[in-house]
Motif scaffolding. Sequence first.
Motif, short mmCIF file in Angstrom:
data_model
loop_
_atom_site.label_atom_id
_atom_site.label_comp_id
_atom_site.label_asym_id
_atom_site.label_seq_id
_atom_site.Cartn_x
_atom_site.Cartn_y
_atom_site.Cartn_z
N ALA A 276 5.01 4.07 4.75
CA ALA A 276 5.04 2.64 4.44
C ALA A 276 3.68 1.98 4.65
N SER A 277 2.80 2.60 5.44
CA SER A 277 1.49 2.00 5.70
C SER A 277 0.66 1.91 4.42
N GLY A 278 0.98 2.79 3.47
CA GLY A 278 0.21 2.80 2.22
C GLY A 278 -1.20 3.35 2.39
N LYS A 279 -1.53 3.80 3.59
CA LYS A 279 -2.90 4.26 3.84
C LYS A 279 -3.06 5.76 3.68
N ILE A 280 -1.93 6.47 3.78
CA ILE A 280 -1.98 7.92 3.78
C ILE A 280 -0.91 8.43 2.82
N GLU A 281 -1.30 9.39 1.96
CA GLU A 281 -0.33 9.92 1.00
C GLU A 281 0.36 11.13 1.63
N ILE A 282 1.68 11.09 1.67
CA ILE A 282 2.41 12.16 2.36
C ILE A 282 3.06 13.07 1.33
#
Length: 327
Positions: A276-282
């Motif tokens: 949800a942070s949108g900072k890291i692609e999982i």
Amino acid sequence: MAVMAFSISAVQADSKPIVIKFSHVVSPDAPKGKAAAYFKALAEERTKGRVVVEIYPNSQLYKDKEEMEALQLGAVQMLAPSLAKFGPLGVKEFEIFDLPYIFPSKDVLRAVTEGPVGRALLKKLEPKGIIGLAYWDNGFKIMSANRPLRTPEDFRGLKMRIQSSKVIDAQFRALGALPQVMAFSEVYQALLTGVVDGTENPPSNMLTQQMQDVQKYATVSNHGYLGYAVIVNRKFWEALPDDIRDTLESAMIETTRYANAIAQSENDTALEALKASGKIEIDTLTPSDLAVWRKALLPVHREMEGRVGKDLLETFYREAAKFGFRN
Ligand code: LMR
């Protein structure tokens, strides 16, 4: 008057609480931080204040290696280091927990940590002046870096921060990466400045150290387990009044139940928060990706059997076989 003063201070000296300094390296919000707080509450309540547990989180007192030394010297009384950090103490068998894909299920893990195999491992700490009280889960690790890590080839040439475990070192060498031992408290900065390119940890540790700010990609590989041994200074523990020690032991049993009950959901929630942070692609591995990872990493078991003990490795396999898994 003088007599009076003497007797008051004698009473005060008598009722001085026993202090347990509990040092750890993670956030109070990580599973281990929460379990430590739970133990403190139980221990203080059940001993009616005769024991005070002082918690020092986030390496504020000692980093990984120093905290082990501090425990042996009696500067702190309780720790819960990850099982990957006992090698420097000379108890390298604990590194068996770091072998990639060593636990085919939670049942196998629990059979080891709650059974005779786990107890025998804790016993190995006693000659080092340490008593092992319990195993606490964190969870299964994900891999992170600033480039996608879908296949073993993606690791080639990456500098990966590791804990001080030769098994984890071998794991990353099997992937063609360059492992670098580093204290947990230094990882964020090292990722920020590019001293290392990537790392591995369960989502709860990644999130509570804000690693999503310094890593662009992570893969839910669940390739390795991260758990803790709760340990105490042996001299301190054995010198406790019997009733206090019994009370603390039962508080620890209850805390372990709590720790192991929350760990999975803490990591599930943390993984969602990372996404949800949108900072890291999982990324998540497909069954065929996973087969490729396993093929690359399983040879580490044989490669490291000299380090962790061939017999112990066979014992772990036998525990898995009881649940129908074959290695
Ligand atoms: C680490 O990467 O050093 C951690 O696993 C720290 C911890 O205690 O969870």
